[in-house]
Design a protein around this motif. Structure first.
Motif, PDB file in Angstrom:
ATOM      1  N   VAL A 110       3.936  10.295   9.946  1.00 32.49           N
ATOM      2  CA  VAL A 110       3.590   9.512   8.761  1.00 32.49           C
ATOM      3  C   VAL A 110       2.352   8.685   9.095  1.00 32.49           C
ATOM      4  CG1 VAL A 110       4.358   7.771   7.107  1.00 32.49           C
ATOM      5  CG2 VAL A 110       6.000   9.413   8.065  1.00 32.49           C
ATOM      6  N   GLY A 111       1.297   8.860   8.311  1.00 25.79           N
ATOM      7  CA  GLY A 111       0.046   8.158   8.569  1.00 25.79           C
ATOM      8  C   GLY A 111       0.117   6.684   8.221  1.00 25.79           C
ATOM      9  N   SER A 112      -0.912   5.969   8.616  1.00 24.00           N
ATOM     10  CA  SER A 112      -0.925   4.512   8.462  1.00 24.00           C
ATOM     11  C   SER A 112      -0.869   4.085   6.999  1.00 24.00           C
ATOM     12  CB  SER A 112      -2.164   3.928   9.127  1.00 24.00           C
ATOM     13  OG  SER A 112      -3.351   4.444   8.534  1.00 24.00           O
ATOM     14  N   LYS A 113      -1.576   4.792   6.137  1.00 22.27           N
ATOM     15  CA  LYS A 113      -1.568   4.426   4.721  1.00 22.27           C
ATOM     16  C   LYS A 113      -0.180   4.589   4.118  1.00 22.27           C
ATOM     17  CE  LYS A 113      -5.883   3.280   4.095  1.00 22.27           C
ATOM     18  NZ  LYS A 113      -6.262   1.915   3.666  1.00 22.27           N
ATOM     19  N   ALA A 114       0.488   5.678   4.485  1.00 25.12           N
ATOM     20  CA  ALA A 114       1.841   5.897   3.985  1.00 25.12           C
ATOM     21  C   ALA A 114       2.796   4.841   4.543  1.00 25.12           C
ATOM     22  CB  ALA A 114       2.325   7.292   4.355  1.00 25.12           C
ATOM     23  N   LEU A 115       2.618   4.473   5.809  1.00 28.93           N
ATOM     24  CA  LEU A 115       3.463   3.433   6.406  1.00 28.93           C
ATOM     25  C   LEU A 115       3.284   2.106   5.681  1.00 28.93           C
ATOM     26  CD1 LEU A 115       3.052   4.146  10.236  1.00 28.93           C
ATOM     27  CD2 LEU A 115       5.121   4.498   8.854  1.00 28.93           C
ATOM     28  N   GLU A 116       2.036   1.767   5.367  1.00 31.08           N
ATOM     29  CA  GLU A 116       1.781   0.521   4.629  1.00 31.08           C
ATOM     30  C   GLU A 116       2.475   0.543   3.275  1.00 31.08           C
ATOM     31  OE1 GLU A 116      -2.406   0.065   4.319  1.00 31.08           O
ATOM     32  OE2 GLU A 116      -2.740   0.045   6.483  1.00 31.08           O
ATOM     33  N   ALA A 117       2.360   1.685   2.571  1.00 32.09           N
ATOM     34  CA  ALA A 117       2.974   1.792   1.247  1.00 32.09           C
ATOM     35  C   ALA A 117       4.495   1.721   1.347  1.00 32.09           C
ATOM     36  CB  ALA A 117       2.542   3.097   0.582  1.00 32.09           C
ATOM     37  N   LEU A 118       5.058   2.349   2.351  1.00 32.45           N
ATOM     38  CA  LEU A 118       6.509   2.330   2.532  1.00 32.45           C
ATOM     39  C   LEU A 118       7.012   0.931   2.868  1.00 32.45           C
ATOM     40  CD1 LEU A 118       7.001   5.686   4.437  1.00 32.45           C
ATOM     41  CD2 LEU A 118       8.079   5.077   2.256  1.00 32.45           C
ATOM     42  N   ARG A 119       6.278   0.202   3.672  1.00 30.88           N
ATOM     43  CA  ARG A 119       6.700  -1.167   4.006  1.00 30.88           C
ATOM     44  C   ARG A 119       6.647  -2.062   2.762  1.00 30.88           C
ATOM     45  NH1 ARG A 119       3.907  -0.122   9.253  1.00 30.88           N
ATOM     46  NH2 ARG A 119       5.573  -0.029  10.832  1.00 30.88           N
ATOM     47  N   ARG A 120       5.633  -1.862   1.928  1.00 30.07           N
ATOM     48  CA  ARG A 120       5.567  -2.636   0.678  1.00 30.07           C
ATOM     49  C   ARG A 120       6.757  -2.297  -0.216  1.00 30.07           C
ATOM     50  NH1 ARG A 120      -0.071  -1.502   1.138  1.00 30.07           N
ATOM     51  NH2 ARG A 120       0.155   0.298  -0.269  1.00 30.07           N
ATOM     52  N   TRP A 121       7.109  -1.020  -0.244  1.00 24.59           N
ATOM     53  CA  TRP A 121       8.240  -0.607  -1.075  1.00 24.59           C
ATOM     54  C   TRP A 121       9.561  -1.134  -0.499  1.00 24.59           C
ATOM     55  CZ3 TRP A 121      10.798   0.243  -5.092  1.00 24.59           C
ATOM     56  CH2 TRP A 121      11.972   0.996  -5.129  1.00 24.59           C
ATOM     57  N   GLN A 122       9.740  -1.035   0.796  1.00 24.16           N
ATOM     58  CA  GLN A 122      10.972  -1.516   1.419  1.00 24.16           C
ATOM     59  C   GLN A 122      11.155  -3.016   1.192  1.00 24.16           C
ATOM     60  OE1 GLN A 122      13.335   0.318   2.397  1.00 24.16           O
ATOM     61  NE2 GLN A 122      12.909   1.628   4.169  1.00 24.16           N
ATOM     62  N   ALA A 123      10.053  -3.736   1.103  1.00 18.24           N
ATOM     63  CA  ALA A 123      10.137  -5.187   0.923  1.00 18.24           C
ATOM     64  C   ALA A 123      10.671  -5.570  -0.447  1.00 18.24           C
ATOM     65  CB  ALA A 123       8.759  -5.818   1.131  1.00 18.24           C
ATOM     66  N   VAL A 124      10.496  -4.683  -1.442  1.00 24.14           N
ATOM     67  CA  VAL A 124      10.938  -5.010  -2.808  1.00 24.14           C
ATOM     68  C   VAL A 124      12.033  -4.077  -3.306  1.00 24.14           C
ATOM     69  CG1 VAL A 124       8.681  -5.976  -3.396  1.00 24.14           C
ATOM     70  CG2 VAL A 124       9.151  -3.564  -3.872  1.00 24.14           C
ATOM     71  N   ARG A 125      12.395  -3.070  -2.507  1.00 25.73           N
ATOM     72  CA  ARG A 125      13.337  -2.039  -2.958  1.00 25.73           C
ATOM     73  C   ARG A 125      14.637  -2.617  -3.495  1.00 25.73           C
ATOM     74  NH1 ARG A 125      17.421  -0.039   0.061  1.00 25.73           N
ATOM     75  NH2 ARG A 125      18.409   1.900  -0.684  1.00 25.73           N
ATOM     76  N   LEU A 126      15.233  -3.562  -2.817  1.00 23.59           N
ATOM     77  CA  LEU A 126      16.519  -4.098  -3.233  1.00 23.59           C
ATOM     78  C   LEU A 126      16.400  -5.156  -4.324  1.00 23.59           C
ATOM     79  CD1 LEU A 126      18.479  -4.257   0.120  1.00 23.59           C
ATOM     80  CD2 LEU A 126      18.426  -2.464  -1.614  1.00 23.59           C
ATOM     81  N   ALA A 127      15.201  -5.332  -4.846  1.00 22.97           N
ATOM     82  CA  ALA A 127      15.027  -6.224  -5.989  1.00 22.97           C
ATOM     83  C   ALA A 127      15.385  -5.515  -7.286  1.00 22.97           C
ATOM     84  CB  ALA A 127      13.581  -6.722  -6.057  1.00 22.97           C
TER      85      ALA A 127
END
Length: 312
Positions: free
Chosen positions: A189-206
């Motif tokens: 998983v490339g860096s851009k995808a990792l950044e996007a996934l971390r942003r999503w994980q941060a709000v996923r349970l909202a």
């Protein structure tokens, strides 16, 4: 043009004895009209037709632009006619038996150009719901950045478990997926995808409270696993919002991933492994694409796999 008595007898056989549908009989009639016209032009009787005649007529139809599928349907009608003539003792052999229609060329996979792919991956809808925006951005990055299939994407869980079909290990920068035939593979998983996934994980349970009970990585508004249909619709909409003129679907991003990485690296075996293809022949279709424009635009194995260089 009136059909000869033999052809009319065959159509009656198809209607009465074989009890074929009226539309099928009509199509057989059209096929026989073509056959009779060809035989008349060649100056021979229907019972005198040989396989050389059939091959010549097939070549003529193909040269006139008729598709391989269309020719195959005509040959099927002719083959049935001569099979019947053989049973009636009117021909010694079936001249159509070993004749096949030209194979239709396999369509090339539809892939985005590098500029369009990067535009889609970089697109941010400023006035969108932050939760949906984070989720959709992560979906695009995984599809284009990892070349995942639709089923592999929606099957991902938020974390590894014994029951998980697949998951993303952010620390190891790897996606573990369950592909076709129940085969597992790991994809970087490339860096851009990792950044996007971390942003999503941060709000996923909202999302709604039910989300906390779902193991799925990508959730719908009601907290349940996102469906393939929803991903398709959201991706198509996002492509239009990003200004792409070509309707985008999930497999197009998989094709784009494969085409762009292959053009840059030239490593067909590596692309085969990344895509999870069982046979190299499946991957070789990407070598048929015109990569000249892509080569000029590329400077890495994948444009989303590296952090942008300064001074560029």
């Amino acid at each position: 043009m009136t059909l000869p008595a033999l052809a009319e007898r065959y159509l009656e056989h198809a209607r009465v004895e074989k009890r074929l549908a009226q539309r099928t009989v009509e199509l057989y009639s059209l096929d026989l009209h073509k056959l009779c016209a060809q035989a008349a032009q060649a100056g021979i009787e229907l019972t005198a037709v040989r396989d050389a005649h059939i091959r010549r007529w097939v070549a003529q139809m193909h040269g006139a632009g008729r598709s391989g599928r269309g020719i195959a349907l005509i040959l099927s009608g002719w083959r049935g006619f001569y099979t019947w003539l053989g049973r009636e003792g009117l021909v010694a052999s079936n001249p159509v038996r070993d004749v096949r229609a030209p194979k239709a060329p396999k369509p090339l996979p539809k892939a985005l150009g590098v500029e369009d792919a990067v535009r889609l991956a970089s697109f941010v809808q400023e006035d969108a719901d932050p939760w949906l925006e984070a989720r959709d951005a992560a979906i695009v990055e995984l599809l284009y950045g990892c070349g995942l299939r639709m089923g592999e994407l929606v099957g991902l869980d938020a974390r590894a478990s014994d029951k998980a079909r697949g998951w993303v290990d952010l620390d190891a920068a790897e996606a573990h997926v369950l592909g076709k035939g129940g085969k597992r593979r790991s994809v970087p998983v490339g860096s851009k995808a990792l950044e996007a996934l971390r942003r999503w994980q941060a709000v996923r349970l909202a999302a709604p409270a039910a989300a906390a009970l779902s193991p799925a990585l990508f959730l719908g508004r009601h907290g349940t696993r996102l469906s393939a249909q929803s991903v398709w619709q959201r991706l198509k909409r996002r492509g239009l919002q990003a200004g792409l003129t070509t309707p985008v679907h999930p497999h197009m991003l998989r094709h784009s991933f494969a085409s762009h990485v292959l053009q840059s690296s030239g490593d067909l075996r590596a692309v085969q492994e990344l895509l999870g293809h069982a046979n190299i022949s499946t991957t070789q279709v990407y070598t048929r694409l015109d990569f000249q424009h892509l080569a000029r635009a590329y400077d890495a194995a994948h444009p989303r796999a590296r952090l942008p260089k300064t001074g560029r």
